[in-house]
Design a protein around this motif. Sequence first.
Motif, PDB file in Angstrom:
ATOM      1  N   PRO A   1       9.132   4.409  96.199  1.00  0.00           N
ATOM      2  CA  PRO A   1       9.901   3.697  97.223  1.00  0.00           C
ATOM      3  C   PRO A   1      11.298   3.356  96.726  1.00  0.00           C
TER       4      PRO A   1
ATOM      5  N   GLU B   1      12.261   6.642 101.454  1.00  0.00           N
ATOM      6  CA  GLU B   1      12.141   5.680 102.554  1.00  0.00           C
ATOM      7  C   GLU B   1      10.979   6.076 103.468  1.00  0.00           C
ATOM      8  N   SER B   2      10.407   5.096 104.155  1.00  0.00           N
ATOM      9  CA  SER B   2       9.354   5.370 105.121  1.00  0.00           C
ATOM     10  C   SER B   2       9.873   6.329 106.187  1.00  0.00           C
TER      11      SER B   2
ATOM     12  N   ALA C   1       6.471  10.300 103.880  1.00  0.00           N
ATOM     13  CA  ALA C   1       6.201   8.916 103.490  1.00  0.00           C
ATOM     14  C   ALA C   1       5.907   8.057 104.716  1.00  0.00           C
ATOM     15  N   HIS C   2       4.923   7.161 104.581  1.00  0.00           N
ATOM     16  CA  HIS C   2       4.510   6.262 105.662  1.00  0.00           C
ATOM     17  C   HIS C   2       4.462   4.827 105.148  1.00  0.00           C
TER      18      HIS C   2
ATOM     19  N   GLY D   1       5.546   0.960 104.311  1.00  0.00           N
ATOM     20  CA  GLY D   1       6.740   0.235 103.894  1.00  0.00           C
ATOM     21  C   GLY D   1       6.484  -0.921 102.955  1.00  0.00           C
TER      22      GLY D   1
ATOM     23  N   LEU E   1       4.570   2.796  99.775  1.00  0.00           N
ATOM     24  CA  LEU E   1       4.560   3.938 100.677  1.00  0.00           C
ATOM     25  C   LEU E   1       3.248   4.693 100.547  1.00  0.00           C
TER      26      LEU E   1
ATOM     27  N   GLU F   1      -1.953   1.357 106.045  1.00  0.00           N
ATOM     28  CA  GLU F   1      -1.085   1.879 107.100  1.00  0.00           C
ATOM     29  C   GLU F   1      -1.684   3.178 107.625  1.00  0.00           C
TER      30      GLU F   1
END
Length: 199
Positions: free
Chosen positions: A65, A79-80, A93-94, A96, A111, A127
Motif C-alpha cells: 500500500p 492504491e486501491s 488491488a482492493h 484500503g 490492500l 473486503e
Amino acid sequence: MRLTKYTHACVRLTSARGAALVIDPGIWSEPRALAGADAVLVTHEHADHVDGLRLKGLGVPVYAPAEARLPGLGFTGVESGEEFTAAGFRVRAHGGRHARVHGDLPDCPNLGYLVEDSLYHPGDALEVPDRAVETLLVPLQASWLRTDQAIDFVRAVGPRRAYGIHEGQLNERGLSSVNGWLNERGGGCYRWLPPGSSA
C-alpha cells in the motif's frame, strides 16, 4: 497457477512458465517461501505479513500500500483499484484499511490482491472484491476476527474453492475447530492446506 501455502498469511504462486509471486512473507513464514521469488506483494505493514529484513536483501520488486510504513524497504506504492503486473501476474488491488481491532486504536493501510482475476488474498480485512473469485484465501484467526465473520466472508465472496490462512496463533485444537466450522458452514468450497502443501 500453482498455490503453495506457508505458515500464517504467506502464499507462493507459481505460473506455468515458472515465475514466482510471493504474498505476505512475514516473520512467521518459512524463508524458503522467498527462494527464487520474482516479486512480492505485501498487504500491509504488520510484521506477521512482512519481514522487512528478509525483503531488503532479496533484490526483487516489492509492492505494498502506498501509505504503508516500511522503514528502509524500497517498494512500489499501490492504491486501491489499481491494476498492475508483478512477476508476470496481473494484479488488482482492493480495499484500503486494516480491519478494526478495538475502539479507536489506529489502523493502517491494507490492500487485498486479486491475482489473474482468479485468486484473492485479503490481508487483514474482509473486503469483498467487486468481481467473481475462483480461489479465496480466508483468514482463520486474528484479534480483529470472529469465526462467524470468516464464514460470512466465504459466503459473500462465493468462490469455487477457499483455503485457510492467518492461522499462526492457533494451536491444533483451535485450528481443528475453525476448519470444522468452515467445512460445515462455508458452502462446501473450503479446504485446509497445511503449510508446505500445494494446490
